[in-house]
Write a protein that holds these residues in place. Sequence first.
Motif, PDB file in Angstrom:
ATOM      1  N   CYS A 200      -4.923  31.976  -5.842  1.00 13.95           N
ATOM      2  CA  CYS A 200      -6.041  31.210  -6.156  1.00 13.95           C
ATOM      3  C   CYS A 200      -6.023  30.969  -7.583  1.00 13.95           C
ATOM      4  O   CYS A 200      -6.213  31.834  -8.352  1.00 13.95           O
ATOM      5  CB  CYS A 200      -6.917  31.743  -5.394  1.00 13.95           C
ATOM      6  N   THR A 202      -8.531  30.263  -8.947  1.00 11.45           N
ATOM      7  CA  THR A 202      -9.990  30.615  -9.389  1.00 11.45           C
ATOM      8  C   THR A 202     -10.229  32.136  -9.173  1.00 11.45           C
ATOM      9  O   THR A 202     -10.550  32.728 -10.292  1.00 11.45           O
ATOM     10  CB  THR A 202     -11.226  29.898  -8.365  1.00 11.45           C
ATOM     11  N   CYS A 203      -9.806  32.650  -8.174  1.00 10.81           N
ATOM     12  CA  CYS A 203     -10.070  34.121  -7.856  1.00 10.81           C
ATOM     13  C   CYS A 203      -8.961  34.854  -7.743  1.00 10.81           C
ATOM     14  O   CYS A 203      -8.985  36.232  -7.564  1.00 10.81           O
ATOM     15  CB  CYS A 203     -10.998  34.451  -6.686  1.00 10.81           C
ATOM     16  N   CYS A 222      -8.103  29.241  -0.734  1.00 11.76           N
ATOM     17  CA  CYS A 222      -8.045  30.696  -0.548  1.00 11.76           C
ATOM     18  C   CYS A 222      -9.183  31.163   0.428  1.00 11.76           C
ATOM     19  O   CYS A 222     -10.114  30.216   0.848  1.00 11.76           O
ATOM     20  CB  CYS A 222      -8.345  31.359  -1.729  1.00 11.76           C
ATOM     21  N   GLU A 224     -11.974  32.496   0.076  1.00 13.17           N
ATOM     22  CA  GLU A 224     -13.384  32.020  -0.521  1.00 13.17           C
ATOM     23  C   GLU A 224     -13.329  30.357  -0.399  1.00 13.17           C
ATOM     24  O   GLU A 224     -14.279  29.970  -1.154  1.00 13.17           O
ATOM     25  CB  GLU A 224     -13.604  32.554  -1.887  1.00 13.17           C
ATOM     26  N   HIS A 226     -11.784  28.474  -2.488  1.00 10.58           N
ATOM     27  CA  HIS A 226     -11.553  27.654  -3.707  1.00 10.58           C
ATOM     28  C   HIS A 226     -10.281  26.992  -3.525  1.00 10.58           C
ATOM     29  O   HIS A 226      -9.149  27.481  -2.993  1.00 10.58           O
ATOM     30  CB  HIS A 226     -11.082  28.751  -4.716  1.00 10.58           C
TER      31      HIS A 226
HETATM   32 ZN    ZN Z   1     -10.147  31.879  -4.746  1.00 10.11          ZN
END
Ligand code: ZN
Length: 279
Positions: A200, A202-203, A222, A224, A226
């Motif tokens: 991911c 982002t995370c 992902c 989450e 993202h």
């Molecule tokens: Zn993520």
Amino acid sequence: MTTARAARVPWTLADALGYLTPDTAPAAWKEAVQSAGRLLQPAWAGDDGALAVTAFALYTAAHQDGTTPAEVPIARVRELLLLDGLPEGEPRLHVAAGEVLHARGHRLPQSFSGGYWDGVGQVYQRLIYQWEPEEPMGDMPPGPSAMRHTAIRLLPRLEGLTDDHVRGFPPAPAPAPGYTIEVADRVSKVTDNSVSTVQCSTCQDMYGGTVTVDGPEVRYLCREAHLTEDRRLEARRVIAALSYADDVQIDRGVVRVGQLLVASSTMAWDFDPRSNRFV
Ligand SMILES: [Zn+2]
């Protein structure tokens, strides 16, 4: 719930039409793809390039002539395929389709690595790519594009075909729908000597998530949710990966797998990711 081999192998005309038809594409583009499928259907031999180039010719001519893709005369398709365009030796369609995509608001990046672009622009970009030598001062011209190779194959096939013939052809099949793939383990991009996990952006999560395939567009979400776009994930190779995956389950249109091993977009079409000794 059923346990099944999920991938559509062999690659049918419906699959090829589906590959060219992201949900978000404009209606005129979808009509151009279906019309191209109708035109090529009697001699369909798995030639995705021919289908895409014909669709671009119909889309381009329809825009230029103020008509619909289904009404574009076959002579206009042939004309756009003539190899006296720019850059030198390329079909006229090379520049003409780019102008029409731009005029119609498709997003086109300058290079493969930069920016997001829509599925139609993505297919165009792959078709017109011309290999160039590394040294900028060299006088070696860039190599021929896939569009040029395809035009050379396609022109003789369209020779002798009339609009009356085409009107007599049955309509093309409906495009195959995209995929939503829920992955319990990792999504790995595999070359002949490396394995790397999609992460991911982002995370940095790299375990579980969802991969969607919509036409040529591949996205990784992902856990989450993202969104990550990874250039090394290519739609047809993701679909092929489902035929290699273990524990494939299909439930109401959602495919569930454990690990997803996808041949990297840099590898040959017939590369089997399981042949990598690190897998
Ligand atoms: Zn993520």
